[in-house]
Design a protein around this motif. Structure first.
Motif, PDB file in Angstrom:
ATOM      1  N   VAL A 161       0.852  -1.191   0.000  1.00 45.33           N
ATOM      2  CA  VAL A 161       0.000   0.000   0.000  1.00 45.33           C
ATOM      3  C   VAL A 161       0.889   1.242   0.000  1.00 45.33           C
ATOM      4  O   VAL A 161       1.849   1.321   0.772  1.00 45.33           O
ATOM      5  CB  VAL A 161      -0.927   0.007   1.237  1.00 45.33           C
ATOM      6  N   VAL A 162       0.589   2.176  -0.894  1.00 51.81           N
ATOM      7  CA  VAL A 162       1.366   3.422  -0.933  1.00 51.81           C
ATOM      8  C   VAL A 162       0.452   4.640  -0.971  1.00 51.81           C
ATOM      9  O   VAL A 162      -0.569   4.644  -1.638  1.00 51.81           O
ATOM     10  CB  VAL A 162       2.302   3.506  -2.179  1.00 51.81           C
ATOM     11  N   GLU A 163       0.841   5.658  -0.220  1.00 52.85           N
ATOM     12  CA  GLU A 163       0.199   6.967  -0.333  1.00 52.85           C
ATOM     13  C   GLU A 163       0.948   7.735  -1.416  1.00 52.85           C
ATOM     14  O   GLU A 163       2.063   7.360  -1.786  1.00 52.85           O
ATOM     15  CB  GLU A 163       0.387   7.746   0.973  1.00 52.85           C
ATOM     16  N   PRO A 164       0.366   8.820  -1.896  1.00 53.97           N
ATOM     17  CA  PRO A 164       1.121   9.629  -2.858  1.00 53.97           C
ATOM     18  C   PRO A 164       2.196  10.452  -2.151  1.00 53.97           C
ATOM     19  O   PRO A 164       2.160  11.683  -2.154  1.00 53.97           O
ATOM     20  CB  PRO A 164       0.047  10.520  -3.503  1.00 53.97           C
ATOM     21  N   THR A 165       3.135   9.769  -1.502  1.00 53.41           N
ATOM     22  CA  THR A 165       4.259  10.477  -0.883  1.00 53.41           C
ATOM     23  C   THR A 165       5.542   9.742  -1.241  1.00 53.41           C
ATOM     24  O   THR A 165       5.533   8.532  -1.441  1.00 53.41           O
ATOM     25  CB  THR A 165       4.156  10.480   0.668  1.00 53.41           C
ATOM     26  N   THR A 167       9.532   3.204   0.872  1.00 54.67           N
ATOM     27  CA  THR A 167       9.332   1.942   1.606  1.00 54.67           C
ATOM     28  C   THR A 167       8.928   0.837   0.637  1.00 54.67           C
ATOM     29  O   THR A 167       9.379  -0.304   0.744  1.00 54.67           O
ATOM     30  CB  THR A 167       8.235   2.110   2.685  1.00 54.67           C
ATOM     31  N   ALA A 168       8.073   1.185  -0.342  1.00 52.92           N
ATOM     32  CA  ALA A 168       7.637   0.180  -1.321  1.00 52.92           C
ATOM     33  C   ALA A 168       8.840  -0.376  -2.083  1.00 52.92           C
ATOM     34  O   ALA A 168       8.921  -1.584  -2.337  1.00 52.92           O
ATOM     35  CB  ALA A 168       6.616   0.786  -2.283  1.00 52.92           C
ATOM     36  N   ALA A 169       9.771   0.500  -2.426  1.00 57.46           N
ATOM     37  CA  ALA A 169      10.953   0.040  -3.163  1.00 57.46           C
ATOM     38  C   ALA A 169      11.782  -0.920  -2.305  1.00 57.46           C
ATOM     39  O   ALA A 169      12.279  -1.943  -2.790  1.00 57.46           O
ATOM     40  CB  ALA A 169      11.791   1.242  -3.586  1.00 57.46           C
ATOM     41  N   SER A 211       6.537   4.421  -8.711  1.00 56.72           N
ATOM     42  CA  SER A 211       6.464   2.979  -8.467  1.00 56.72           C
ATOM     43  C   SER A 211       7.800   2.321  -8.795  1.00 56.72           C
ATOM     44  O   SER A 211       8.393   2.602  -9.833  1.00 56.72           O
ATOM     45  CB  SER A 211       5.375   2.342  -9.335  1.00 56.72           C
ATOM     46  N   PRO A 212       8.269   1.442  -7.913  1.00 58.96           N
ATOM     47  CA  PRO A 212       9.540   0.755  -8.215  1.00 58.96           C
ATOM     48  C   PRO A 212       9.313  -0.352  -9.239  1.00 58.96           C
ATOM     49  O   PRO A 212       9.673  -1.497  -9.011  1.00 58.96           O
ATOM     50  CB  PRO A 212       9.943   0.191  -6.850  1.00 58.96           C
TER      51      PRO A 212
END
Ligand SMILES: Nc1ncnc2c1ncn2[C@@H]1O[C@H](COP(=O)(O)OP(=O)(O)OP(=O)(O)O)[C@@H](O)[C@H]1O
Ligand SMILES: [Mg+2]
Length: 263
Positions: free
Chosen positions: A164-168, A174-176, A210-211
């Protein structure tokens, strides 16, 4: 199918897990929702009555059970205990159910890394990895924030992971990190889900940041989440917008309920 939900702290993992749980039920699946957060709140997000949530005891805190299954007292380190205790009956015994969703709480024990080898982590790890799926059952794992818990046990046992990602930039960072860990662990199906998205610019930011992972859905920023929380209801029941996105997401994940075999 087992689906893990992860991402930076506060991005909306629990909200998404609760929405998905209800959406899968509405599509004919059985759902077992597992709250793996040391401070559990999935029951609340699901709008479960507080008396029901109060009946839940985290598995990690059931000392007698852990002793019975592993042959060692919780908290003991070293010594001998069963690394693969029997766990298949635990969801039936210790979950609570409402609106078609069964909910189980794990409690506060590290289960991913090799660092913690204690009886309670053996039980939790076995639960996550050896849980037997029933026909048409979806298991949703609401993981806690961060990446440390992403050990072998989790990665080996989940079929897909939603980040889950916010537009930040921070949540995308963290997603990467999660992506690179998950790839080291050879977890194949990895997706982003945008959260608290307000406009096209937010969507673009997530896509551009997005990674290299596909974005399966965008959950809008919706005050209904807060209102539902205050009213003890599920966002799924009060926000048609969020419900619609959750339904779309279950389709994007691509599961189809299997009809019972006719005899
Ligand atoms: N789509 C949304 N619209 C508006 N507010 C939201 C949305 N999703 C989540 N929130 C709010 O953001 C906060 C965090 O949400 P949630 O608990 O789902 O995140 P989390 O990632 O599970 O957090 P934690 O890391 O603490 O477990 C809550 O206050 C929730 O009401
Ligand atoms: Mg949470």
């Amino acid at each position: 199918m087992k689906i893990a939900v992860t991402g930076k702290g506060g991005v909306g993992k629990t909200t998404l897990t609760a929405l998905l749980a209800r959406a899968f039920v509405d599509q004919g699946f059985k759902v077992l929702a597992i709250d793996a957060d040391p401070s559990p709140c999935l029951g609340q997000a699901l709008g479960f009555p507080s008396e029901l949530v109060a009946r839940l005891e985290p598995i990690a805190r059931m000392e007698a059970l852990i002793y019975e299954r592993t042959g060692a007292q919780p908290g003991s380190i070293g010594g001998y205990f069963k690394l693969n205790p029997r766990v298949d009956d635990l969801p039936d015994q210790f979950s609570v159910e409402a609106r078609g969703v069964r909910l189980l709480e794990l409690g506060a024990v590290e289960m991913g890394g090799a660092g913690c080898i204690c009886p309670e982590s053996a039980v939790l790890r076995a639960l996550v990895t050896h849980l037997l799926l029933r026909r048409n059952e979806v298991v949703l794992l609401d993981l806690y924030a961060g990446v440390e818990h992403l050990g072998r046990a989790t990665a080996d046992s989940v079929d897909a992971m939603l980040i889950v990602v916010e537009p930040t930039r921070r949540s995308l960072g963290t997603a990467a990190q999660i992506k690179s860990l998950a790839q080291d662990l050879k977890l194949a199906r990895l997706y982003l889900v945008g959260s608290k998205v307000q406009n096209d610019e937010d969507r673009r930011l997530i896509e551009a940041g997005s990674p290299g992972l596909p974005v399966l859905a965008y959950l809008p920023l919706d005050d209904a989440v807060r209102q539902a929380d205050l009213a003890g209801e599920a966002a799924y029941d009060v926000s048609p917008r969020l419900r619609q996105v959750a339904e779309g997401l279950t389709r994007a994940i691509g599961l189809k309920p299997v009809e019972p075999a006719s005899s």
